[in-house]
Structures are given as structure tokens and as C-alpha cells.
Enzyme design. Structure first.
Site, PDB file in Angstrom:
ATOM      1  N   GLU A  78      -9.877  -6.331  -3.459  1.00  0.00           N
ATOM      2  CA  GLU A  78      -9.199  -7.422  -4.194  1.00  0.00           C
ATOM      3  C   GLU A  78      -8.084  -8.030  -3.343  1.00  0.00           C
ATOM      4  OE1 GLU A  78      -5.424  -7.848  -6.384  1.00  0.00           O
ATOM      5  OE2 GLU A  78      -6.517  -6.291  -7.481  1.00  0.00           O
ATOM      6  N   HIS A  79      -7.267  -7.184  -2.727  1.00  0.00           N
ATOM      7  CA  HIS A  79      -6.196  -7.691  -1.871  1.00  0.00           C
ATOM      8  C   HIS A  79      -6.752  -8.500  -0.702  1.00  0.00           C
ATOM      9  CE1 HIS A  79      -2.210  -5.682  -2.901  1.00  0.00           C
ATOM     10  NE2 HIS A  79      -3.020  -5.282  -3.873  1.00  0.00           N
TER      11      HIS A  79
END
Length: 444
Positions: free
Chosen positions: A70-71
């Protein structure tokens, strides 16, 4: 009546909600699902892109990899740098972020309606064409480790995560922390992240929800264009991937008396003890979820709740005291929380458990039922004035429940819950205590 959201036919469903808003759902080529709610009273759009993959889908060795991925999606694509992504939303006064949970990953943005094409372009670019560069992983790994360290400094974060792990099973996928640990995050490689990305980021997994001043057909066309530009194969007639199976939550009543629960003590140099007490509960799809919401409201959901009134207001034993619950596919939990000075811990724990036991033994009053119903339905109605909240509700309808229920009917369902239903569930929860976690100094 609720409207089922089928996975077996590529059709467009028109749904006229009872409040007059137009909700549409289309299964697009590739199996992409698009759900929208048109609201011309605003000049903005909240849009989200959901993937049904979370920390419960990881192996123990790769715990935290979904959160790492996600990051990394914000760290650049073939067309954009990380700065390009950040500046694009800033330049139009919009906002963008993402959330990783135990069961899904969610990327979202909110922009003026005129800037919706920009938001779709950026989010679709991130979803389909993330660079996942090793150097970005090296940098972002340090950021995530700082995030984990920040959580470790907060006794409420430590207590809650430990409580969840103990109730759900610390060695199970669902019980592991969403962010992983320092060791597992440190061990994740670029190859691990790319494999995770290739396995789960596919057209048949993607759900897109949007609420605001929009045109459903125009958004569908734009979305397909940008996903195809990212290299996704959007085959006609392809169907969505099956939803996560729901085997049902384990039966309640297999716990012990709250006083007999063993305590897991985590030493911290704090002025208060942070106490979590509870056990397993119903799943996210249970027919009793409205009953549980009313029970939690009466027990510890506000300033008029039993826990707040009897522990804080009448006795002054704690500043913060409340009840909570969490539901997943096939599992759930309930908990009671209080923060108090160490010498008061035993008394506070006894009183918290006694309130739930009294609900199961003596029931609840009609006045309590009325206040809980007002609190829940009023909060729901006020929250859904926000396009972001409604956008999230569409995502939950598609991913978790597989059916759409308009707001009026959802509110009406709470009115069908009876005091006897609450008493029965309270009785079963009161015999389901399995876990207690204390975070703070030693009890004196």
C-alpha cells in the site's frame, strides 16, 4: 428489500434508493465492479478503489507485506514520480490516502467534480502500474518501521493489538497485526512485494465506488480507458472473483467467568493501567449485528451508557471507559476498555464485567433501547451526509455483504431489535470472556 449484488452476470443494475438518490452498479469488462451514487447537491466526488486483500491473506513470513505494498503504490509509477502523485492532488485542493485492514486494501481520493478525471487517472495508474522500485522499498521500509515504533509508544495501540491477537489467535492470519512486526517488515523483499502485487491486483478483484456530482456511464468509460492504459486485460464477459468465504463465527458461550480470565500483563512506564477485557463475538455478516450495535451502545457507547455512568460518573474510577466490537468474515470479537490508576484496576474490571452480566441477567429497559436506537440511527444519518462515508458504505455492501440496503431500510432494521434480543446476546457474551490484557505499571 435489500438488493443482491450478483457475481455471475455482467449487467448494469439500477437501484433507486428510498431517499431519492440514484445508486448504480455495473460489472465492467475484466470483472471490474463499479458502484456509484449520484448526488448533484454537492460539487465534489469521493472515489475509492478497493482490493479484497488484507493482512489475513499473508503468510507468517510475509506478515505486513500488504501494508508495505500500500505504501509503495504512492512511490511512483511508470508515468509519475512520488512527488508527481502528491502534487497532483495538492494542486487541485483534493486529498488522497489509503488504508490496509485485515480483509481489504483501500485507495481513495476526494476532489471537485471537475477534477474527477484526474483522480481516476492517478488512482488507476497506481493500481495498475506501480513501479515497486527496490530503492523505494528501502526508504519506505524505514518509514513503516517508524510507524510501528510510534504505535509501540502508545499503550492503547499496544493493548488493542495484543487483545485482538489473543482473541483471534496470535498464530492465525486474522490474529496477526496488520502492519506486521519489525522482523517481518525488515525481511520483506522487492520480489515478495511484486509477487503479492501480481497475485492480488487484478481486474476481477477491483471494486470502485464513487459518490457525488458524477455521471455513472462517463465514469465507467473513463475507468476502463485508464485501466486499459495501465496494461490490464479487460476481457468482455469476465466475471468478478468470488467473495471471501464466510464460514460463520464460532459459537458464543465457550469462555469463562470474567474473574477467572488469565491476565496478560505488558509492563509500561505509564501513570494508568489500560485494561482490555473480552472474547469472541459474532461475525460481520451475522443477522445479529444490529442487536450487537444496540447492546454496545447501551453498555458503553456514550456518556449515557452504563459503563460511563456507573464507573466514571457515579464512582469516579476512570476517565475513559467504553465497550467495542469488531466483525470479520467468519469471526468477531467484543471488548470492554478502561484506563485507570493501578490501585483501582481490580475494582474497575469487576464493575465492567458486572455490567455486561447484569444486562444478560436482568435485561435492558425500553428507555435504554430508545436512546440506543436514537444514537445509532442519528449517527448513521449524520455520517451519511458526507460523500466519503457513503462511498465507504458502497464498498462494504459489495465486498462484505454482497447486497445493497438503502439507508432508510438499514435504519428500519435497528427498530426491529427487541429488548429480549439484546438480553439474550448479552447473556451469551457474558459467558464468552476469554482474554484480558493490561498495559501499564504493576498493580499496587
Amino acid at each position: 428489500m435489500p438488493i443482491d449484488l450478483p457475481m455471475t452476470e455482467a449487467v448494469s443494475d439500477l437501484i433507486l434508493a428510498s431517499d431519492g438518490s440514484l445508486v448504480r452498479r455495473t460489472v465492467l469488462p475484466g470483472g471490474v465492479r463499479l458502484l456509484t451514487e449520484t448526488d448533484t447537491s454537492v460539487r465534489s466526488v469521493s472515489i475509492g478503489m478497493w482490493l479484497p486483500v488484507g493482512s489475513r491473506d499473508e503468510t507468517a513470513q510475509h506478515a505486513g507485506s500488504t501494508h508495505v505494498l500500500e505504501h509503495l503504490l504512492f512511490k511512483g509509477t511508470a508515468r509519475r514520480s512520488a512527488l508527481d502523485i502528491a502534487q497532483a492532488f495538492d494542486e487541485v485542493g483534493g486529498e488522497s490516502n489509503a488504508v490496509t485492514s485485515k480483509e481489504h486494501t483501500f485507495y481513495y481520493g476526494r476532489v471537485r467534480s471537475a477534477d474527477l478525471p484526474l483522480a481516476v487517472d492517478i488512482l488507476a495508474d497506481m493500481i495498475t502500474s506501480a513501479a515497486l522500485a527496490p530503492e523505494a522499498l528501502a526508504t519506505e521500509r524505514e518509514v513503516i518501521l517508524e510507524e510501528l515504533a510510534m504505535a509501540a509508544d502508545d499503550p492503547t495501540d499496544v493493548g488493542y493489538e495484543t487483545f485482538l491477537a489473543q482473541v483471534l489467535g496470535p498464530d492465525t492470519p486474522l490474529g496477526r497485526p496488520v502492519g506486521g512486526t519489525e522482523e517481518t517488515v525488515g525481511a520483506v523483499t522487492a520480489e515478495d512485494v511484486r509477487a503479492h502485487y501480481a497475485e492480488h491486483y487484478r481486474p476481477d478483484q477491483l471494486v470502485v465506488t464513487a459518490v457525488g456530482d458524477l455521471d455513472h456511464d462517463a465514469l465507467a468509460a473513463l475507468l476502463l480507458e485508464r485501466l486499459a492504459a495501465g496494461g490490464w486485460d479487460l476481457a468482455d464477459g469476465a466475471l468478478p472473483a468470488a467473495r471471501r468465504p464466510d464460514d460463520g463465527a464460532p459459537g458464543l458461550g465457550a469462555g469463562v467467568d470474567a474473574a477467572a480470565v488469565d491476565t496478560l500483563r505488558l509492563a509500561r512506564d505509564t501513570e494508568q493501567n489500560h485494561v482490555y477485557l473480552g472474547g469472541p463475538s459474532i461475525s460481520a455478516t451475522s443477522e445479529e449485528r444490529q442487536t450487537l450495535a444496540i447492546l454496545m451502545s447501551i453498555l458503553g457507547g456514550g456518556m449515557s451508557s452504563r459503563l460511563f455512568q456507573h464507573i466514571r460518573e457515579e464512582r469516579g474510577l476512570a476517565y475513559s471507559v467504553y465497550s467495542f466490537s469488531a466483525g470479520y468474515r467468519g469471526a468477531g470479537l467484543f471488548g470492554l476498555y478502561a484506563a485507570c490508576r493501578p490501585a483501582r484496576t481490580a475494582q474497575v474490571v469487576e464493575l465492567m464485567a458486572a455490567e455486561l452480566e447484569a444486562m444478560g441477567r436482568e435485561g435492558v429497559s425500553e428507555d435504554e433501547m430508545r436512546r440506543a436506537l436514537g444514537q445509532i440511527t442519528g449517527s448513521m444519518a449524520l455520517g451519511l451526509e458526507d460523500t466519503a462515508s457513503r462511498m465507504g458504505r458502497l464498498g462494504t455492501s459489495e465486498l462484505v455483504h454482497g447486497r445493497y440496503t438503502d439507508v432508510d431500510e438499514a435504519i428500519a432494521r435497528y427498530a426491529t431489535v427487541r429488548a429480549g434480543d439484546v438480553q439474550d446476546l448479552a447473556r451469551r457474551l457474558a459467558s464468552s470472556f476469554t482474554t484480558r490484557v493490561d498495559v501499564g505499571p504493576a498493580v499496587v
